[in-house]
Design an enzyme around this catalytic site. Structure first.
Site, PDB file in Angstrom:
ATOM      1  N   HIS A 108      -1.089  -2.285   0.085  1.00 14.60           N
ATOM      2  CA  HIS A 108      -2.364  -1.572   0.271  1.00 14.60           C
ATOM      3  C   HIS A 108      -3.587  -2.384  -0.119  1.00 14.60           C
ATOM      4  O   HIS A 108      -4.707  -1.885  -0.023  1.00 14.60           O
ATOM      5  CB  HIS A 108      -2.362  -0.258  -0.518  1.00 14.60           C
ATOM      6  CG  HIS A 108      -1.536   0.794   0.144  1.00 14.60           C
ATOM      7  ND1 HIS A 108      -2.078   1.957   0.611  1.00 14.60           N
ATOM      8  CD2 HIS A 108      -0.241   0.839   0.435  1.00 14.60           C
ATOM      9  CE1 HIS A 108      -1.121   2.693   1.162  1.00 14.60           C
ATOM     10  NE2 HIS A 108       0.005   2.032   1.062  1.00 14.60           N
ATOM     11  N   TYR A 472      -9.829  -1.610  -5.544  1.00 16.35           N
ATOM     12  CA  TYR A 472     -10.619  -1.563  -4.308  1.00 16.35           C
ATOM     13  C   TYR A 472     -11.124  -2.986  -4.075  1.00 16.35           C
ATOM     14  O   TYR A 472     -12.310  -3.261  -4.092  1.00 16.35           O
ATOM     15  CB  TYR A 472     -11.807  -0.607  -4.446  1.00 16.35           C
ATOM     16  CG  TYR A 472     -11.457   0.866  -4.405  1.00 16.35           C
ATOM     17  CD1 TYR A 472     -10.166   1.304  -4.090  1.00 16.35           C
ATOM     18  CD2 TYR A 472     -12.420   1.841  -4.663  1.00 16.35           C
ATOM     19  CE1 TYR A 472      -9.857   2.650  -4.056  1.00 16.35           C
ATOM     20  CE2 TYR A 472     -12.116   3.195  -4.624  1.00 16.35           C
ATOM     21  CZ  TYR A 472     -10.830   3.592  -4.322  1.00 16.35           C
ATOM     22  OH  TYR A 472     -10.537   4.925  -4.277  1.00 16.35           O
TER      23      TYR A 472
HETATM   24  C1  LIG Z   1      -5.143   4.256   2.072  1.00 18.46           C
HETATM   25  C2  LIG Z   1      -5.378   3.819   0.651  1.00 18.46           C
HETATM   26  C3  LIG Z   1      -5.556   4.765  -0.335  1.00 18.46           C
HETATM   27  C4  LIG Z   1      -5.772   4.388  -1.658  1.00 18.46           C
HETATM   28  N1  LIG Z   1      -5.942   5.346  -2.613  1.00 18.46           N
HETATM   29  C5  LIG Z   1      -6.101   4.975  -3.910  1.00 18.46           C
HETATM   30  C6  LIG Z   1      -6.229   5.950  -4.942  1.00 18.46           C
HETATM   31  O1  LIG Z   1      -6.195   7.159  -4.691  1.00 18.46           O
HETATM   32  N2  LIG Z   1      -6.387   5.513  -6.213  1.00 18.46           N
HETATM   33  C7  LIG Z   1      -6.428   4.185  -6.529  1.00 18.46           C
HETATM   34  O2  LIG Z   1      -6.554   3.853  -7.712  1.00 18.46           O
HETATM   35  N3  LIG Z   1      -6.306   3.245  -5.570  1.00 18.46           N
HETATM   36  C8  LIG Z   1      -6.139   3.606  -4.279  1.00 18.46           C
HETATM   37  N4  LIG Z   1      -5.978   2.639  -3.328  1.00 18.46           N
HETATM   38  C9  LIG Z   1      -5.982   1.229  -3.734  1.00 18.46           C
HETATM   39  C10 LIG Z   1      -4.612   0.804  -4.262  1.00 18.46           C
HETATM   40  O3  LIG Z   1      -4.405   1.346  -5.548  1.00 18.46           O
HETATM   41  C11 LIG Z   1      -4.556  -0.723  -4.388  1.00 18.46           C
HETATM   42  O4  LIG Z   1      -4.718  -1.295  -3.113  1.00 18.46           O
HETATM   43  C12 LIG Z   1      -3.241  -1.181  -5.022  1.00 18.46           C
HETATM   44  O5  LIG Z   1      -3.383  -2.497  -5.502  1.00 18.46           O
HETATM   45  C13 LIG Z   1      -2.120  -1.104  -4.025  1.00 18.46           C
HETATM   46  O6  LIG Z   1      -0.884  -1.464  -4.561  1.00 18.46           O
HETATM   47  P1  LIG Z   1       0.260  -1.909  -3.525  1.00 18.46           P
HETATM   48  O7  LIG Z   1       1.448  -2.318  -4.300  1.00 18.46           O
HETATM   49  O8  LIG Z   1       0.409  -0.876  -2.478  1.00 18.46           O
HETATM   50  O9  LIG Z   1      -0.462  -3.142  -2.812  1.00 18.46           O
HETATM   51  P2  LIG Z   1      -0.091  -4.657  -2.542  1.00 18.46           P
HETATM   52  O10 LIG Z   1      -0.984  -5.044  -1.412  1.00 18.46           O
HETATM   53  O11 LIG Z   1       1.368  -4.846  -2.366  1.00 18.46           O
HETATM   54  O12 LIG Z   1      -0.545  -5.394  -3.867  1.00 18.46           O
HETATM   55  C14 LIG Z   1      -1.865  -5.382  -4.355  1.00 18.46           C
HETATM   56  C15 LIG Z   1      -2.068  -6.547  -5.329  1.00 18.46           C
HETATM   57  O13 LIG Z   1      -1.117  -6.465  -6.393  1.00 18.46           O
HETATM   58  C16 LIG Z   1      -0.240  -7.599  -6.372  1.00 18.46           C
HETATM   59  N5  LIG Z   1       1.127  -7.114  -6.575  1.00 18.46           N
HETATM   60  C17 LIG Z   1       1.776  -6.186  -5.836  1.00 18.46           C
HETATM   61  N6  LIG Z   1       3.002  -6.007  -6.314  1.00 18.46           N
HETATM   62  C18 LIG Z   1       3.150  -6.840  -7.372  1.00 18.46           C
HETATM   63  C19 LIG Z   1       4.217  -7.103  -8.258  1.00 18.46           C
HETATM   64  N7  LIG Z   1       5.395  -6.469  -8.150  1.00 18.46           N
HETATM   65  N8  LIG Z   1       4.026  -8.035  -9.210  1.00 18.46           N
HETATM   66  C20 LIG Z   1       2.850  -8.687  -9.327  1.00 18.46           C
HETATM   67  N9  LIG Z   1       1.804  -8.470  -8.516  1.00 18.46           N
HETATM   68  C21 LIG Z   1       1.949  -7.554  -7.548  1.00 18.46           C
HETATM   69  C22 LIG Z   1      -0.401  -8.186  -4.993  1.00 18.46           C
HETATM   70  O14 LIG Z   1      -0.042  -9.557  -4.956  1.00 18.46           O
HETATM   71  C23 LIG Z   1      -1.848  -7.925  -4.703  1.00 18.46           C
HETATM   72  O15 LIG Z   1      -2.648  -8.862  -5.382  1.00 18.46           O
HETATM   73  C24 LIG Z   1      -5.783   3.012  -1.996  1.00 18.46           C
HETATM   74  C25 LIG Z   1      -5.601   2.055  -1.000  1.00 18.46           C
HETATM   75  C26 LIG Z   1      -5.402   2.437   0.316  1.00 18.46           C
HETATM   76  C27 LIG Z   1      -5.216   1.386   1.369  1.00 18.46           C
END
Ligand SMILES: Cc1cc2nc3c(=O)[nH]c(=O)nc-3n(C[C@H](O)[C@H](O)[C@H](O)COP(=O)(O)OP(=O)(O)OC[C@H]3O[C@@H](n4cnc5c(N)ncnc54)[C@H](O)[C@@H]3O)c2cc1C
Ligand SMILES: *[C@@H]1O[C@H](CO)[C@@H](O)[C@H](O)[C@H]1NC(C)=O
Ligand SMILES: *[C@@H]1O[C@H](CO)[C@@H](O)[C@H](O)[C@H]1NC(C)=O
Ligand SMILES: *[C@@H]1O[C@H](CO)[C@@H](O)[C@H](O)[C@H]1NC(C)=O
Length: 537
Positions: A108, A472
């Site tokens: 995300h 964000y």
């Molecule tokens: C539709 C949508 C709705 C959202 N709603 C909210 C919300 O309600 N509240 C909120 O706080 N945020 C929200 N977000 C933002 C979201 O919290 C961040 O984008 C979050 O970082 C996503 O985590 P992910 O694992 O899905 O993303 P990824 O894209 O997989 O990772 C995000 C970052 O973290 C790193 N990372 C991921 N996994 C690991 C791991 N296992 N070890 C080390 N580093 C890692 C990645 O390298 C990257 O830098 C939203 C985003 C979207 C797109």
């Protein structure tokens, strides 16, 4: 694990510059073959562009089509490990071959940093680390990094109707990125962020060591709860404290157009929503109302959407006393369970709990988001100025969301975890704009409109620094260099916005746990020492 000799180091240093992409991939795979005594056990988890499923594996977790284009750089190799013991060799072989690692959990990231960069890289996709184990008696859960928030909420509800967890709204978000960047949702005024409720973690550092809270120490444990996981290693799992929710919660949604005094209501909301009882969370989303045929501007509409931790009979007198202008009546309110409220906020049918287990959204498009924190109520005329900008054609599919703070967010000290936006923060603004493949040619105009809006609000939001939220992610606020040295000075431009004074402690932790700055990205924490990138192994 083998450590390369000094002569090997120099050898790789010299050859990196002349390596082709194919060579690099070959050397990385050769290294894996040497590291895994039984390579067959992992080969089915290793994807290169020659594998027919490479693109579908890469695109499966992409949540923003801005980062799936002809010109978007793709990883040399994607690995989907099944077991933690498979990850240290990946780190070792990436280091040896000067490949960056992008770890992806839910995909995300607003700027796609978990699967895109301009330098040669591999992706460790944590999609198979998707287990959630709930202990309702102890009120604790173990959440693997690649598990989604939806899975977490579903597994909690399976065990107990009176437990919940304060994290984000979107069920496909991954725990790996979300908890390591903070993580807010409709419960944060009552219970804080997801990261505030993490009590232990398991991760792998740059030396391939598997660490838990005890062995990583309190500094690193502090850093990964809000400082972004990607700067410090690969997060495997979290142990979290679940929180109490009543068996019945109430939601309401009230919509007002400008003609129905939306501006005055939003203005009032600023004084009420951050101060009202922490059991009540009232969010506002404001967007244009477009005419059906030509998409022309008609008016603005504000949707006040609320979650109350309790029944209607308690909510009504509270909201009628504290926010009478909103005119909430019984008919606007619906009682449901907390887990159903998650679906309600997403616009899904509240009976369809299975939605929570899906890893993909029904629709994925193109978007860009930016964030602000507000510390003083914004005057009405400024909102009117914002609405004026929304009349422009490029604002057709844009919105702003106002997310109230206050409650326990005011009480948690600014340095408790790296996330610093606490006492005195009234609310956060998310500015976003969306588009689709059909109007991809307008992307540049739509993006500059969003930046114009962000510029317009400058005088009315937090300053010095203008605060931002790492979850964000916004590369407009500053980036590290692609290659070579990452200076403290350059990184602090964006770093102080995300972390304020906590940035310095993050740099200090980074310097100790990853002194050669192997785990890096466009917005990763730098080390104190100037590092040229040469001999960086
Ligand atoms: C539709 C949508 C709705 C959202 N709603 C909210 C919300 O309600 N509240 C909120 O706080 N945020 C929200 N977000 C933002 C979201 O919290 C961040 O984008 C979050 O970082 C996503 O985590 P992910 O694992 O899905 O993303 P990824 O894209 O997989 O990772 C995000 C970052 O973290 C790193 N990372 C991921 N996994 C690991 C791991 N296992 N070890 C080390 N580093 C890692 C990645 O390298 C990257 O830098 C939203 C985003 C979207 C797109
Ligand atoms: C990708 O192709 C290689 C070479 O043919 C093969 O060894 C590997 O198992 C394939 N990976 C997957 C996930 O099928
Ligand atoms: C808007 O506010 C004005 C002045 O406070 C009031 O007279 C009017 O009735 C309100 N309109 C609506 C639709 O609530
Ligand atoms: C940003 O806003 C200021 C006034 O607040 C204006 O002078 C400047 O031109 C704007 N910049 C852009 C890029 O719109």
């Amino acid at each position: 694990m083998k450590t390369p000799s000094i002569s090997t180091l120099f050898f790789f240093l010299f050859v990196t510059f002349s390596w082709s992409v194919a060579d690099r991939t070959d050397h990385f795979l050769k290294c894996l073959k040497e590291e895994f005594h039984d390579y067959n056990s992992i080969s089915s988890l290793v994807y290169t562009p020659t594998n027919s499923s490479y693109s579908s594996v890469l695109e499966f977790s992409v949540q923003n089509l801005r980062f799936v284009t002809e010109s978007t750089p793709t990883p040399l190799v994607i690995i989907t490990p099944e077991h933690e013991s498979q990850i240290p060799p990946l780190i070792y072989c990436a280091k040896l071959n000067h490949l960056q690692i992008r770890t992806r959990s839910g995909g995300h990231d607003f700027e796609g940093l978990s699967y895109v960069t301009q330098v040669p890289f591999i992706v460790i996709d944590m999609i198979k680390f998707d287990k959630v184990t709930v202990d309702a008696e102890q009120k604790i859960a173990l959440v693997e990094a690649g598990a989604t928030l939806g899975t977490l909420y579903y597994r909690i509800a399976e065990k107990s109707p009176t437990l919940g967890f304060p994290a984000g709204a979107c069920p496909t978000i991954g725990a790996g990125g979300h908890f390591s960047g903070g993580g807010y949702g409709s419960l944060h005024r009552k219970y804080g962020l997801a990261a505030d409720n993490v009590i232990d973690a398991r991760m792998i550092d740059v030396n391939g060591r598997i660490l838990d809270r005890k062995s990583m120490g309190e500094d690193l444990f502090w850093a990964i709860r809000g400082g972004g996981g990607a700067s410090f290693g690969v997060i495997l799992s979290w142990k979290i404290q679940l929180v109490d929710v009543p068996e019945t919660v109430t939601v309401f949604a009230v919509q007002k157009t400008l003609e129905e005094n939306a501006t005055q209501l939003i203005h009032r909301w600023q004084y009420i929503a951050p101060k009202i009882d922490p059991e009540l969370f009232i969010l506002v989303r404001v967007a244009r109302v477009n005419s059906d045929q030509d998409g022309a501007y008609i008016t603005m509409r504000a949707a006040f959407t609320a979650l109350f931790l309790g029944g209607i009979d308690k909510l009504l007198p509270l909201v009628q006393e504290k926010f009478p202008e909103l005119g909430v009546v019984r008919e606007d309110c619906t009682e449901m369970s907390w887990v159903q409220s998650v679906l309600y906020f997403q616009g899904f049918p509240i009976e369809a709990l299975d939605w929570l287990l899906k890893r993909q959204q029904p629709y994925v498009g193109y978007f860009k988001g930016k964030a602000d924190y507000v510390r003083e109520p914004i005057p009405e005329y400024v909102f009117e100025g914002i609405w004026k900008l929304f009349k422009e054609p490029d604002a057709k599919d844009a919105d702003i969301v106002l997310i109230p703070y206050g409650g326990i967010m005011d009480e948690i000290p600014e340095d408790a975890i790296p996330f610093p936006h606490r006492a005195g923060t009234l609310y956060k603004i998310l500015y976003a704009t969306y588009w689709s493949k059909q109007n991809a040619q307008d992307a540049d105009k739509v993006l500059s409109w969003l930046r114009k809006l962000y510029n317009y609000t400058t005088p009315y939001v937090s300053k010095s620094p203008r605060e931002a939220y790492i979850n964000y992610r916004d590369l407009d606020i500053g980036v590290n260099n692609d290659k070579g040295e990452v200076s403290y000075k350059q990184a602090s431009v964006w770093g102080k916005k995300y972390f304020k004074n906590n940035f310095d402690r993050l740099v200090w932790v980074k310097t100790i746990v990853d002194p050669r700055n192997f785990f890096r990205n466009e917005q990763s924490i730098p080390t104190w020492r100037k590092w040229t990138g040469k001999g960086d192994i």
